[in-house]
Design a protein around this motif. Sequence first.
Motif, PDB file in Angstrom:
ATOM      1  N   LEU A  61       0.828  -1.209   0.000  1.00  0.00           N
ATOM      2  CA  LEU A  61       0.000   0.000   0.000  1.00  0.00           C
ATOM      3  C   LEU A  61       0.862   1.259   0.000  1.00  0.00           C
ATOM      4  O   LEU A  61       0.494   2.274  -0.591  1.00  0.00           O
ATOM      5  CB  LEU A  61      -0.944  -0.006   1.210  1.00  0.00           C
ATOM      6  CG  LEU A  61      -2.069  -1.039   1.160  1.00  0.00           C
ATOM      7  CD1 LEU A  61      -2.935  -0.935   2.410  1.00  0.00           C
ATOM      8  CD2 LEU A  61      -2.929  -0.858  -0.089  1.00  0.00           C
ATOM      9  N   GLY A  62       2.021   1.196   0.672  1.00  0.00           N
ATOM     10  CA  GLY A  62       2.947   2.325   0.640  1.00  0.00           C
ATOM     11  C   GLY A  62       3.496   2.545  -0.757  1.00  0.00           C
ATOM     12  O   GLY A  62       3.635   3.694  -1.201  1.00  0.00           O
ATOM     13  N   TRP A  63       3.821   1.452  -1.438  1.00  0.00           N
ATOM     14  CA  TRP A  63       4.306   1.566  -2.818  1.00  0.00           C
ATOM     15  C   TRP A  63       3.231   2.194  -3.702  1.00  0.00           C
ATOM     16  O   TRP A  63       3.530   3.083  -4.514  1.00  0.00           O
ATOM     17  CB  TRP A  63       4.694   0.187  -3.349  1.00  0.00           C
ATOM     18  CG  TRP A  63       5.148   0.205  -4.778  1.00  0.00           C
ATOM     19  CD1 TRP A  63       6.389   0.511  -5.243  1.00  0.00           C
ATOM     20  CD2 TRP A  63       4.353  -0.094  -5.935  1.00  0.00           C
ATOM     21  NE1 TRP A  63       6.427   0.423  -6.621  1.00  0.00           N
ATOM     22  CE2 TRP A  63       5.183   0.054  -7.071  1.00  0.00           C
ATOM     23  CE3 TRP A  63       3.028  -0.472  -6.126  1.00  0.00           C
ATOM     24  CZ2 TRP A  63       4.732  -0.166  -8.367  1.00  0.00           C
ATOM     25  CZ3 TRP A  63       2.564  -0.690  -7.418  1.00  0.00           C
ATOM     26  CH2 TRP A  63       3.418  -0.537  -8.517  1.00  0.00           C
ATOM     27  N   LEU A  64       1.978   1.758  -3.542  1.00  0.00           N
ATOM     28  CA  LEU A  64       0.882   2.337  -4.324  1.00  0.00           C
ATOM     29  C   LEU A  64       0.713   3.823  -4.010  1.00  0.00           C
ATOM     30  O   LEU A  64       0.438   4.626  -4.906  1.00  0.00           O
ATOM     31  CB  LEU A  64      -0.424   1.596  -4.031  1.00  0.00           C
ATOM     32  CG  LEU A  64      -0.609   0.237  -4.692  1.00  0.00           C
ATOM     33  CD1 LEU A  64      -1.933  -0.376  -4.240  1.00  0.00           C
ATOM     34  CD2 LEU A  64      -0.584   0.354  -6.221  1.00  0.00           C
ATOM     35  N   LEU A  65       0.898   4.183  -2.742  1.00  0.00           N
ATOM     36  CA  LEU A  65       0.771   5.595  -2.355  1.00  0.00           C
ATOM     37  C   LEU A  65       1.805   6.448  -3.058  1.00  0.00           C
ATOM     38  O   LEU A  65       1.485   7.519  -3.592  1.00  0.00           O
ATOM     39  CB  LEU A  65       0.913   5.718  -0.839  1.00  0.00           C
ATOM     40  CG  LEU A  65       0.846   7.137  -0.266  1.00  0.00           C
ATOM     41  CD1 LEU A  65      -0.502   7.776  -0.580  1.00  0.00           C
ATOM     42  CD2 LEU A  65       1.073   7.107   1.247  1.00  0.00           C
ATOM     43  N   GLN A  66       3.063   5.993  -3.090  1.00  0.00           N
ATOM     44  CA  GLN A  66       4.080   6.796  -3.758  1.00  0.00           C
ATOM     45  C   GLN A  66       3.867   6.814  -5.273  1.00  0.00           C
ATOM     46  O   GLN A  66       4.221   7.782  -5.932  1.00  0.00           O
ATOM     47  CB  GLN A  66       5.492   6.325  -3.370  1.00  0.00           C
ATOM     48  CG  GLN A  66       5.942   5.011  -3.931  1.00  0.00           C
ATOM     49  CD  GLN A  66       6.543   5.129  -5.321  1.00  0.00           C
ATOM     50  OE1 GLN A  66       7.104   6.162  -5.677  1.00  0.00           O
ATOM     51  NE2 GLN A  66       6.407   4.072  -6.097  1.00  0.00           N
ATOM     52  N   VAL A  67       3.264   5.759  -5.826  1.00  0.00           N
ATOM     53  CA  VAL A  67       2.903   5.784  -7.250  1.00  0.00           C
ATOM     54  C   VAL A  67       1.898   6.903  -7.506  1.00  0.00           C
ATOM     55  O   VAL A  67       2.012   7.656  -8.477  1.00  0.00           O
ATOM     56  CB  VAL A  67       2.337   4.422  -7.698  1.00  0.00           C
ATOM     57  CG1 VAL A  67       1.720   4.531  -9.093  1.00  0.00           C
ATOM     58  CG2 VAL A  67       3.436   3.363  -7.715  1.00  0.00           C
ATOM     59  N   GLY A  68       0.913   7.031  -6.604  1.00  0.00           N
ATOM     60  CA  GLY A  68      -0.071   8.100  -6.743  1.00  0.00           C
ATOM     61  C   GLY A  68       0.544   9.481  -6.625  1.00  0.00           C
ATOM     62  O   GLY A  68       0.073  10.439  -7.258  1.00  0.00           O
ATOM     63  N   MET A  69       1.614   9.598  -5.845  1.00  0.00           N
ATOM     64  CA  MET A  69       2.281  10.894  -5.659  1.00  0.00           C
ATOM     65  C   MET A  69       2.963  11.383  -6.930  1.00  0.00           C
ATOM     66  O   MET A  69       3.277  12.565  -7.060  1.00  0.00           O
ATOM     67  CB  MET A  69       3.332  10.798  -4.549  1.00  0.00           C
ATOM     68  CG  MET A  69       2.781  10.609  -3.162  1.00  0.00           C
ATOM     69  SD  MET A  69       4.135  10.473  -1.957  1.00  0.00           S
ATOM     70  CE  MET A  69       3.222  10.141  -0.456  1.00  0.00           C
ATOM     71  N   ARG A  70       3.201  10.496  -7.870  1.00  0.00           N
ATOM     72  CA  ARG A  70       3.888  10.884  -9.099  1.00  0.00           C
ATOM     73  C   ARG A  70       3.118  11.948  -9.878  1.00  0.00           C
ATOM     74  O   ARG A  70       3.691  12.686 -10.674  1.00  0.00           O
ATOM     75  CB  ARG A  70       4.128   9.660  -9.992  1.00  0.00           C
ATOM     76  CG  ARG A  70       5.192   8.721  -9.451  1.00  0.00           C
ATOM     77  CD  ARG A  70       5.299   7.469 -10.314  1.00  0.00           C
ATOM     78  NE  ARG A  70       6.352   6.588  -9.841  1.00  0.00           N
ATOM     79  CZ  ARG A  70       7.607   6.611 -10.255  1.00  0.00           C
ATOM     80  NH1 ARG A  70       7.980   7.483 -11.186  1.00  0.00           N
ATOM     81  NH2 ARG A  70       8.504   5.786  -9.772  1.00  0.00           N
ATOM     82  N   ALA A  71       1.815  12.012  -9.643  1.00  0.00           N
ATOM     83  CA  ALA A  71       1.017  13.029 -10.338  1.00  0.00           C
ATOM     84  C   ALA A  71       1.439  14.438  -9.923  1.00  0.00           C
ATOM     85  O   ALA A  71       1.292  15.391 -10.691  1.00  0.00           O
ATOM     86  CB  ALA A  71      -0.462  12.815 -10.048  1.00  0.00           C
ATOM     87  N   LEU A  72       1.962  14.582  -8.703  1.00  0.00           N
ATOM     88  CA  LEU A  72       2.402  15.884  -8.209  1.00  0.00           C
ATOM     89  C   LEU A  72       3.915  16.054  -8.257  1.00  0.00           C
ATOM     90  O   LEU A  72       4.421  17.181  -8.263  1.00  0.00           O
ATOM     91  CB  LEU A  72       1.943  16.080  -6.754  1.00  0.00           C
ATOM     92  CG  LEU A  72       0.441  16.189  -6.497  1.00  0.00           C
ATOM     93  CD1 LEU A  72       0.176  16.224  -5.002  1.00  0.00           C
ATOM     94  CD2 LEU A  72      -0.137  17.428  -7.162  1.00  0.00           C
ATOM     95  N   ALA A  73       4.655  14.945  -8.268  1.00  0.00           N
ATOM     96  CA  ALA A  73       6.109  14.989  -8.129  1.00  0.00           C
ATOM     97  C   ALA A  73       6.773  15.671  -9.315  1.00  0.00           C
ATOM     98  O   ALA A  73       6.264  15.662 -10.438  1.00  0.00           O
ATOM     99  CB  ALA A  73       6.654  13.575  -7.971  1.00  0.00           C
ATOM    100  N   ARG A  74       7.944  16.254  -9.046  1.00  0.00           N
ATOM    101  CA  ARG A  74       8.697  16.983 -10.061  1.00  0.00           C
ATOM    102  C   ARG A  74       9.866  16.142 -10.552  1.00  0.00           C
ATOM    103  O   ARG A  74      10.368  15.263  -9.852  1.00  0.00           O
ATOM    104  CB  ARG A  74       9.211  18.302  -9.484  1.00  0.00           C
ATOM    105  CG  ARG A  74       8.105  19.206  -8.952  1.00  0.00           C
ATOM    106  CD  ARG A  74       8.695  20.498  -8.439  1.00  0.00           C
ATOM    107  NE  ARG A  74       9.337  21.248  -9.503  1.00  0.00           N
ATOM    108  CZ  ARG A  74       8.718  22.149 -10.266  1.00  0.00           C
ATOM    109  NH1 ARG A  74       7.448  22.408 -10.089  1.00  0.00           N
ATOM    110  NH2 ARG A  74       9.379  22.806 -11.201  1.00  0.00           N
TER     111      ARG A  74
END
Length: 297
Positions: A61-74
């Motif tokens: 679930l943590g891995w999925l969370l950071q995948v979702g963060m890619r939408a905002l990440a630079r």
Amino acid sequence: MSLLQKNFTALIDPAVLRAHQKPILLTAALAAALTPLLAYIRSSYRAWLALGPGGIPHHFLGWLLQVGMRALARSDTREPLPRPYTRLEDVAAAYGPAGERSYFGYSGTTSLPARSGDRPAVPSFVVPQRQTSDKADAATVAREEAFLDALARANPRVFEARASRLEGPLHRALWLRLPREGSDEDEDDAGKNKQKQEELRIRLGRGAEGEFAHVHGEGSVHLTMSPGDAKTVIESGWGERHRLSGVLGTRGILPWGYVLVYAPRDEEEFGVLREIILAGARYASEGAGVEVVVPEE
């Protein structure tokens, strides 16, 4: 002929195959498409787990969370100024007078030497951010943590060393002692204190609560610096910004000056890391009314 043979013969009958041609082709196409995707997910997840815990749950679930963060990440983490800025003044303006200053030069250092060799490998995962090559040994990591402790002991009114909030209890962190509201404050003092707290939240990031430095297990350090000093660190090859640095502006968790400083490879580089941490400490404590005392090693 057995019942099993009869059923199998019926399945390969041309008429039956023609009747189920579309579902069969769709299933085959879906399987062909999913196979490389599943292989990528497995490979990515294993590489992410290998980084160790830090900041988010250390499971799928943590891995999925950071995948979702890619939408905002630079992706411009190694560019001295974040896009679309072209002037340092425009980046620093959000952080007030403290953001426009450099905090190097207090110990005879006026600029940073260029780091030799290539930058270490830093995977593109959003959280945690770690380097996977040129790692420091356990003794060097212990020295880094000891320096944070020494800095806190030398400046007990300003700093304290304790477990990280941003990365979790496995990581040693340096915190700025934030001004606290007191019951005996008059209205004017309370207003100034509240304003000061808001300025610090913007300067250090709204998720930090005063934390401005911590050490990772492979020897890299996350540190909040003035935008100008962060630019110097990146230009000279000593570090890079976090992928969430500056995201959402002054409402974001991490400010523009939040950088990953690479692990030192020798004694000389440890000295440079020491100066970088001191610059971050001076920036964090700007306005505290005291000069940061440099601890003796």
